[in-house]
Motif scaffolding. Structure first.
Motif, PDB file in Angstrom:
ATOM      1  N   ASN A   1      -3.471  18.164  26.589  1.00  0.00           N
ATOM      2  CA  ASN A   1      -4.581  17.696  25.757  1.00  0.00           C
ATOM      3  C   ASN A   1      -5.485  18.884  25.476  1.00  0.00           C
ATOM      4  OD1 ASN A   1      -6.715  16.546  24.501  1.00  0.00           O
ATOM      5  ND2 ASN A   1      -7.185  15.038  26.105  1.00  0.00           N
TER       6      ASN A   1
ATOM      7  N   ASN B   1      -6.278  14.106  18.181  1.00  0.00           N
ATOM      8  CA  ASN B   1      -7.321  13.565  19.056  1.00  0.00           C
ATOM      9  C   ASN B   1      -8.446  12.992  18.177  1.00  0.00           C
ATOM     10  OD1 ASN B   1      -9.166  13.221  21.332  1.00  0.00           O
ATOM     11  ND2 ASN B   1      -7.852  14.691  22.404  1.00  0.00           N
ATOM     12  N   THR B   2      -9.490  12.491  18.810  1.00  0.00           N
ATOM     13  CA  THR B   2     -10.620  11.946  18.052  1.00  0.00           C
ATOM     14  C   THR B   2     -11.320  13.059  17.259  1.00  0.00           C
ATOM     15  OG1 THR B   2     -11.953  12.235  20.028  1.00  0.00           O
ATOM     16  CG2 THR B   2     -11.067  10.042  19.632  1.00  0.00           C
TER      17      THR B   2
ATOM     18  N   ASN C   1     -16.550   7.431  21.355  1.00  0.00           N
ATOM     19  CA  ASN C   1     -16.531   7.568  22.814  1.00  0.00           C
ATOM     20  C   ASN C   1     -16.989   8.950  23.220  1.00  0.00           C
ATOM     21  OD1 ASN C   1     -14.363   9.311  24.393  1.00  0.00           O
ATOM     22  ND2 ASN C   1     -13.455   8.713  22.409  1.00  0.00           N
ATOM     23  N   SER C   2     -17.729   8.931  24.347  1.00  0.00           N
ATOM     24  CA  SER C   2     -18.011  10.175  25.055  1.00  0.00           C
ATOM     25  C   SER C   2     -17.762   9.893  26.529  1.00  0.00           C
ATOM     26  CB  SER C   2     -19.453  10.630  24.824  1.00  0.00           C
ATOM     27  OG  SER C   2     -19.671  11.838  25.525  1.00  0.00           O
ATOM     28  N   MET C   3     -16.479   9.611  26.828  1.00  0.00           N
ATOM     29  CA  MET C   3     -16.119   9.227  28.202  1.00  0.00           C
ATOM     30  C   MET C   3     -16.354  10.388  29.173  1.00  0.00           C
ATOM     31  SD  MET C   3     -15.275   6.172  27.599  1.00  0.00           S
ATOM     32  CE  MET C   3     -14.783   5.688  29.242  1.00  0.00           C
ATOM     33  N   GLY C   4     -16.010  11.600  28.738  1.00  0.00           N
ATOM     34  CA  GLY C   4     -16.196  12.765  29.611  1.00  0.00           C
ATOM     35  C   GLY C   4     -15.126  12.891  30.676  1.00  0.00           C
ATOM     36  N   LEU C   5     -13.906  12.454  30.330  1.00  0.00           N
ATOM     37  CA  LEU C   5     -12.740  12.644  31.210  1.00  0.00           C
ATOM     38  C   LEU C   5     -12.886  12.029  32.605  1.00  0.00           C
ATOM     39  CD1 LEU C   5     -11.520  16.217  30.302  1.00  0.00           C
ATOM     40  CD2 LEU C   5     -10.022  14.282  30.716  1.00  0.00           C
ATOM     41  N   PRO C   6     -13.346  10.789  32.720  1.00  0.00           N
ATOM     42  CA  PRO C   6     -13.398  10.201  34.056  1.00  0.00           C
ATOM     43  C   PRO C   6     -11.976  10.056  34.605  1.00  0.00           C
ATOM     44  CG  PRO C   6     -13.733   8.512  32.373  1.00  0.00           C
ATOM     45  CD  PRO C   6     -13.696   9.838  31.662  1.00  0.00           C
TER      46      PRO C   6
ATOM     47  N   CYS D   1      -9.999  17.496  23.702  1.00  0.00           N
ATOM     48  CA  CYS D   1     -11.076  16.605  24.148  1.00  0.00           C
ATOM     49  C   CYS D   1     -12.399  17.062  23.525  1.00  0.00           C
ATOM     50  CB  CYS D   1     -11.203  16.574  25.664  1.00  0.00           C
ATOM     51  SG  CYS D   1     -12.596  15.511  26.134  1.00  0.00           S
ATOM     52  N   PRO D   2     -13.086  16.165  22.809  1.00  0.00           N
ATOM     53  CA  PRO D   2     -14.299  16.577  22.115  1.00  0.00           C
ATOM     54  C   PRO D   2     -15.542  16.503  22.990  1.00  0.00           C
ATOM     55  CG  PRO D   2     -13.805  14.304  21.556  1.00  0.00           C
ATOM     56  CD  PRO D   2     -12.731  14.759  22.511  1.00  0.00           C
ATOM     57  N   ASN D   3     -15.434  15.964  24.197  1.00  0.00           N
ATOM     58  CA  ASN D   3     -16.650  15.566  24.922  1.00  0.00           C
ATOM     59  C   ASN D   3     -16.981  16.414  26.141  1.00  0.00           C
ATOM     60  OD1 ASN D   3     -17.018  13.418  23.120  1.00  0.00           O
ATOM     61  ND2 ASN D   3     -15.513  12.204  24.244  1.00  0.00           N
TER      62      ASN D   3
ATOM     63  N   SER E   1      -6.093  11.320  30.144  1.00  0.00           N
ATOM     64  CA  SER E   1      -5.932  12.691  30.624  1.00  0.00           C
ATOM     65  C   SER E   1      -6.520  12.859  32.024  1.00  0.00           C
ATOM     66  CB  SER E   1      -6.633  13.669  29.691  1.00  0.00           C
ATOM     67  OG  SER E   1      -6.042  13.645  28.421  1.00  0.00           O
TER      68      SER E   1
END
Ligand code: RRO
Length: 282
Positions: A124, A191-192, A64-69, A127-129, A41
């Motif tokens: 999307n 999503n997750t 994961n907690s990527m945080g939308l990089p 997103c959980p993060n 995303s």
């Protein structure tokens, strides 16, 4: 299968994830047998994402907690036409997954999708993060507003990706709203699962502690979401299943539960883009 004016060569595609953001990622996805190449995303502004460690491989699951990089809209303004041409040369439509906090974020990114002439837009909403203000999947009015607003900007096929719902009544309410809108091509479920937590050696495995749960453990949850949405949505809205797909047999389970297509993310994050070919028969 057709989605809008696009011929889809295989009912399997990548899910939006950390290995679907760059030109190199798109090149690698174009070399797979995926029916659609999905980028994202993405967000309006560039984001570095959350602090490391932000991905954890638990074997039967991942966190994961990527945080939308992602490099943001200015980058994608230049990159999306190149990505689209690459995908078309490979005989695949290009989809873009857009994410944000507000209606305005989604409208701005829908304009970008329209200007760059990508083939499919995925919203999307799960997103959980980065959930300042809450995860949009749990805000029915905002879901309806975003779908209506984006449809006013682009008439490209619209996918809506949602969080997994544990309350069947809530799922039915959202399915009803999406069905009424008559503007959605496919629901991508799911999503997750938000806010998983794991420790190793007395320390959280993820720096930000709470993280989206994906991978094999999500297979029955993903299948259950597909089963419910297929029953509740009008026939003209496709259902795209996500969660725990690692083998062709898993994709078959999704089709038997009512999915039209399947997405995969954890598999390709773990094993590389070409692992997607394991899910496709021909
Ligand atoms: O970037 C992420 O942290 C992320 C996103 Br946008 C998403 O939709 N789902 C997820 O598990 N992680």
């Amino acid at each position: 299968m057709r989605i809008g004016s696009n011929q889809i060569s295989a009912p399997v595609m990548n899910a939006a994830c950390s290995v679907a953001k760059t030109l190199a990622d798109v090149k690698a996805l174009c070399q797979t047998k995926a029916g659609i190449v999905l980028v994202g995303s993405i967000t309006t502004l560039p984001r570095e994402g959350n602090p490391e460690p932000r991905w954890f491989d638990g074997g039967d699951y991942a966190l994961n907690s990527m945080g939308l990089p992602n490099p943001g809209a200015e980058f994608y303004k230049q990159a999306l036409p190149k990505m689209r041409d690459m995908a078309h040369r490979a005989g695949k439509p290009l989809a873009i997954s857009i994410a944000g906090h507000s209606l305005e974020d989604y409208l701005e990114l829908a304009k970008l999708a329209a200007e760059t002439e990508v083939d499919i837009v995925e919203l999307n909403l799960g997103c959980p993060n980065v959930s300042d203000g809450g995860i949009i999947s749990f805000n029915p009015q905002l879901i309806s507003d975003i779908i209506a607003g984006v449809h006013g900007i682009t008439d490209k096929p619209l996918f809506v990706k949602l969080s997994p719902y544990s309350n069947p009544e809530e799922l039915a309410h959202i399915a009803g709203r999406i069905g009424e809108s008559e503007k959605v091509t496919a629901v991508v479920t799911s999503n997750t699962f938000p806010n998983g937590f794991m420790m190793e050696g007395g320390k959280p495995v993820i720096k930000n502690e709470l993280a989206g749960v994906s991978g094999r453990a999500m297979l029955p949850i993903g299948l259950g979401q597909v089963k419910q949405f297929r029953k509740l949505l009008p026939e003209n809205i496709k259902v795209i299943g996500v969660g725990g797909v690692e083998t062709k047999a898993d994709t078959e389970l999704y089709f038997q539960a009512g999915a039209d297509m399947v997405q995969t993310a954890t598999l390709i994050v773990r094993d590389g883009h070409a692992a997607l070919n394991r899910l496709i028969s021909t």
